[in-house]
Structures are given as C-alpha cells and as structure tokens.
Enzyme design. Structure first.
Site, mmCIF file in Angstrom:
data_model
loop_
_atom_site.group_PDB
_atom_site.id
_atom_site.type_symbol
_atom_site.label_atom_id
_atom_site.label_comp_id
_atom_site.label_asym_id
_atom_site.label_seq_id
_atom_site.Cartn_x
_atom_site.Cartn_y
_atom_site.Cartn_z
ATOM 1 N N GLY A 17 -50.738 58.959 65.343
ATOM 2 C CA GLY A 17 -49.409 58.813 64.750
ATOM 3 C C GLY A 17 -49.200 57.516 64.007
ATOM 4 C CG ASP A 38 -58.545 56.376 56.968
ATOM 5 O OD1 ASP A 38 -59.153 55.741 57.856
ATOM 6 O OD2 ASP A 38 -57.849 57.379 57.213
ATOM 7 C CG ASP A 39 -57.027 54.147 50.866
ATOM 8 O OD1 ASP A 39 -57.458 55.314 50.784
ATOM 9 O OD2 ASP A 39 -55.814 53.865 50.885
ATOM 10 N NE ARG A 163 -50.741 64.468 68.610
ATOM 11 C CZ ARG A 163 -50.008 63.363 68.790
ATOM 12 N NH1 ARG A 163 -50.424 62.210 68.253
ATOM 13 N NH2 ARG A 163 -48.887 63.398 69.478
#
Length: 245
Positions: A17, A38-39, A163
């Site tokens: 989250g 993540d980039d 998830r």
C-alpha cells in the site's frame, strides 16, 4: 524565496500500500511530487539471473535498483527542488488500485498544509515535498540518510502473497510486462524482502519486530491494523510536526 525540500520516505514490501499512501499524500501537500524507486531499476537486460532458480531476479537488493543513479537523482532534487528532466516514470503503466479516504480527512489536511505553506512563504521559505516510495527504501544507507521522514508500511506475509498473485504483472521501463514465473513469490520475492529488512527490526522479525534504531526515526505502520484514512491522519500529523518544529 528560499526552497526547503523535504523528503518523505514511504517504504514497504510489494503490495503493502505504499504507492497508494504516497499518492494520497501528494494530493494533500502543495508543491509535492513522487519519486518511485521502481523507476530506478536497471535496464531489463541487466537484471541479474538468480543463481538457484535461473530466472531474472527483480527483487534482491543488490541488483534490483541502480543505486548510483538513484542516489545522484535524490541529491540533485534535494539541491534544486526539481526532478531532472531526463528522469522518466513508468508508474502510470501499472494497475492503479483505488483506496479512497474519508473526504473530511482529506479536506482538513489539505487546508492545513496549504496554510502551513502560506505561513512559510510569508517568512521567505517555499516548501517542496518529495515523496519517495520504494520496496527497498531502507536498504542503502545513502538513501536513508537523505530522507527527512521515514515511514514503513508493514503487511503480513499471507496478505502480501495474495495481493501479489492477484496482480497482472509489472511494467518495466522499456514498456514490457513482467509476470511472475511459477513460485517466484516463495523463492525470490519474500526471501529478498526478509534479507533486505531483517536488519532494521528487532530480532530480524520482519512480521512482528519493532524498529531497532538501525533506521533512525523509523515510523512503522502495521497496515492491517489501520484503515487508509487513519494512516493518512497519522502520517499527516507527523509531516505537520516536521515543518512546524
């Protein structure tokens, strides 16, 4: 006008989250942007192959992030208050799960932070909020050092696993879609998460241990014990405290 750049770290496992929280904060804070860890993944062809399972390992800390590039970018943003024009995000390609918060909470904190910004501007200081979210945010000491507020969202193993399995995949910087190979969660994702975070909690217990001081001022939030509105309330109070101290 003098700029004051405040880095707010939002760490946590995949599917905890953290990006949802980061986006709620961006909506509340004037002059705010998000930097997604993540980039800063290496190019797809440079992701290491796991020696035991012979698949690409996107999760182990040593190879999942281009650490020099991330550190350089954070330092530049801290100095200028601006994300470098060459930085590109692919977060918009991923699934955007909507987890709403109470409208009253949102409006109250938006008004509060707008007033705080106005008061600082009257004193000649422009507040710029940079929310940094990532699944390995507290692994590298040079990243930890740059964060002014350090938040860590924790969710139990079984919930994270469910998830993750419900996700269709993750888009890479090149635009392709990565789908977990069979048993990727059990063999790579969870062990890598434990390895990266055991050192920041008591007894190395990533599911139940409290912060051990390895990450100074770490605020641990058990994500299933609170709704997103309560989490935003708690975090917003901490951010207001950061700039009013």
């Amino acid at each position: 006008m003098k700029n004051r750049v405040i880095f707010v770290g939002v760490g946590g496992a995949t599917c905890s989250g953290k990006t949802t929280l980061a986006k709620h904060l961006r909506n509340l804070l004037p002059e705010s942007v998000i930097l997604h860890q993540d980039d800063f993944a290496p190019p797809q062809e440079n992701i290491p192959i796991h020696p035991g399972y012979n698949v690409q390992d996107w999760d182990s800390a040593e190879g999942a992030v281009d650490w020099p590039r991330m550190i350089k970018t954070l330092k530049k943003v801290k100095e200028t208050g601006v994300i470098p024009p060459e930085h590109r995000s692919h977060d918009h390609l991923n699934e955007q799960r909507d987890v709403p918060i109470d409208r009253a909470v949102s409006e109250r904190w938006k008004e509060t932070f707008t007033q705080i910004a106005r008061e600082h501007e009257e004193r000649g200081e422009r507040l710029i909020w940079v929310i940094v979210d990532g699944f390995l945010l507290y692994w590298h000491p040079e990243i930890v050092e740059q964060l002014d507020v350090r938040l860590f969202l924790r969710v139990p193993h079984d919930v994270l696993k469910q998830r993750r399995h419900e996700r269709h995949g993750y888009h890479t910087a090149e635009g392709s879609l990565w789908r977990d190979p069979p048993h990727y969660w059990e063999q790579i994702v969870w062990p890598a998460y434990v390895a990266a975070h055991a050192g920041i909690v008591e007894g190395g217990d990533v599911e139940h241990g409290r912060p051990n001081g390895a990450v100074p001022g770490l605020i641990l939030i058990d994500g299933l014990d609170m709704g997103m509105s309560d989490i935003v309330e708690k975090v917003s109070a901490r951010l207001a405290e950061e700039v009013q101290a």
